[in-house]
Design a protein around this motif. Structure first.
Motif, short mmCIF file in Angstrom:
data_model
loop_
_atom_site.label_atom_id
_atom_site.label_comp_id
_atom_site.label_asym_id
_atom_site.label_seq_id
_atom_site.Cartn_x
_atom_site.Cartn_y
_atom_site.Cartn_z
N MET A 65 39.52 27.55 39.50
CA MET A 65 39.69 28.79 40.28
C MET A 65 40.93 29.55 39.80
O MET A 65 40.95 30.78 39.73
N GLY A 122 40.47 31.79 36.97
CA GLY A 122 39.63 32.96 37.23
C GLY A 122 38.14 32.68 37.24
O GLY A 122 37.34 33.62 37.25
N MET A 123 37.74 31.42 37.24
CA MET A 123 36.32 31.08 37.29
C MET A 123 35.79 31.28 38.71
O MET A 123 36.49 31.04 39.69
N SER A 124 34.55 31.70 38.81
CA SER A 124 33.92 31.87 40.11
C SER A 124 33.61 30.50 40.71
O SER A 124 33.49 29.51 39.97
N PRO A 125 33.45 30.40 42.03
CA PRO A 125 33.12 29.10 42.64
C PRO A 125 31.85 28.48 42.06
O PRO A 125 31.78 27.26 41.85
N LEU A 126 30.84 29.32 41.78
CA LEU A 126 29.59 28.81 41.22
C LEU A 126 29.82 28.25 39.82
O LEU A 126 29.27 27.21 39.45
N ARG A 127 30.65 28.94 39.06
CA ARG A 127 30.94 28.49 37.69
C ARG A 127 31.75 27.19 37.71
O ARG A 127 31.51 26.29 36.91
N VAL A 128 32.69 27.10 38.65
CA VAL A 128 33.47 25.88 38.81
C VAL A 128 32.56 24.71 39.15
O VAL A 128 32.69 23.61 38.61
#
Length: 229
Positions: free
Chosen positions: A129, A132-138
């Motif tokens: 996070m 800068g990654m989105s929650p879905l990407r994480v």
């Protein structure tokens, strides 16, 4: 040697494999959903997931198979009567078997997946996070790959047990490998021969499964053990 029943039993083997694979697909879906519910901060969702896992794991598989198959069929026909359908609906044993085994082993996998997710340090997701990654990407790029590695040992055990549990579905009319082996044994009056053959085939399936899943475990552990050392 098999008195002409070889092809019949091979057809049963293919049906058993289909039953096991489709049931596991359903179980994985329900297991992930159950794990998500149990880890949810929403209390009623967590309670729902916990109830599902506790109740299903506390009742023998055979009892659940009979309850779900006959109870489900009765429920479907009662609903059909309410909508003024006069015929009797007979549930396909294969579909019933897939749904029943998937429902049962989804509860076991929910515990496996929950434990795997909880074993991942929280800092892993927080770091993603922070980049800068989105929650879905994480979730899919960081958490799921690590969860798979941690869940494979428990998943392996559940898969092996599920394969053996497919033999119970023959009790509700499915002509799988076990049912055909028993029929061949009864017809030829050589039950030991065909039951022993079925046991050997189950052992072969589980042995191959172990080799494949151990390879996957090594594949997902590449670099991890070296880093721990």
């Amino acid at each position: 040697m098999l008195n002409g029943y070889g092809s019949t039993i091979l057809d049963g083997v293919w049906l058993t494999l289909q039953l096991a694979l489709l049931s596991m697909a359903v179980a994985i879906s329900l297991g992930l959903l159950g794990a998500a519910c149990r880890l949810s901060p929403i209390k009623w969702l967590a309670l729902l997931g916990e109830t599902y896992a506790t109740v299903i794991r506390g009742i023998p598989d055979l009892v659940l198979i009979l309850l779900i198959f006959y109870g489900g069929q009765d429920l479907v026909n009662r609903i059909a009567q309410l909508v003024e359908y006069d015929g009797y609906i007979d549930i396909n044993p294969f579909i019933a078997g897939v749904g029943t085994l998937g429902f049962i082993y989804g509860a076991y996998l929910s515990e496996t997946f929950r434990g795997a997710f909880m074993a991942i340090p929280k800092g892993q997701g927080e770091a993603g996070m922070a980049y800068g990654m989105s929650p879905l990407r994480v979730f899919f790029r960081i958490l799921v790959p690590q969860m798979i590695r941690l869940a494979i040992p428990g998943f392996t055990n559940n898969w092996l047990v599920l394969i053996k549990a497919t033999a119970l579905i023959s009790l509700v009319g499915l002509q799988d490998m076990m049912a055909r082996a028993k029929s061949a044994g009864d017809a030829t009056r050589e039950p030991f021969t065909y039951i022993l053959l079925a046991a050997a085939i189950y052992l072969a399936i589980t042995s191959v499964s172990l080799l494949v899943l151990r390879y996957l475990e090594r594949r997902y552990s590449v670099g991890v053990k070296a880093a721990e050392i």
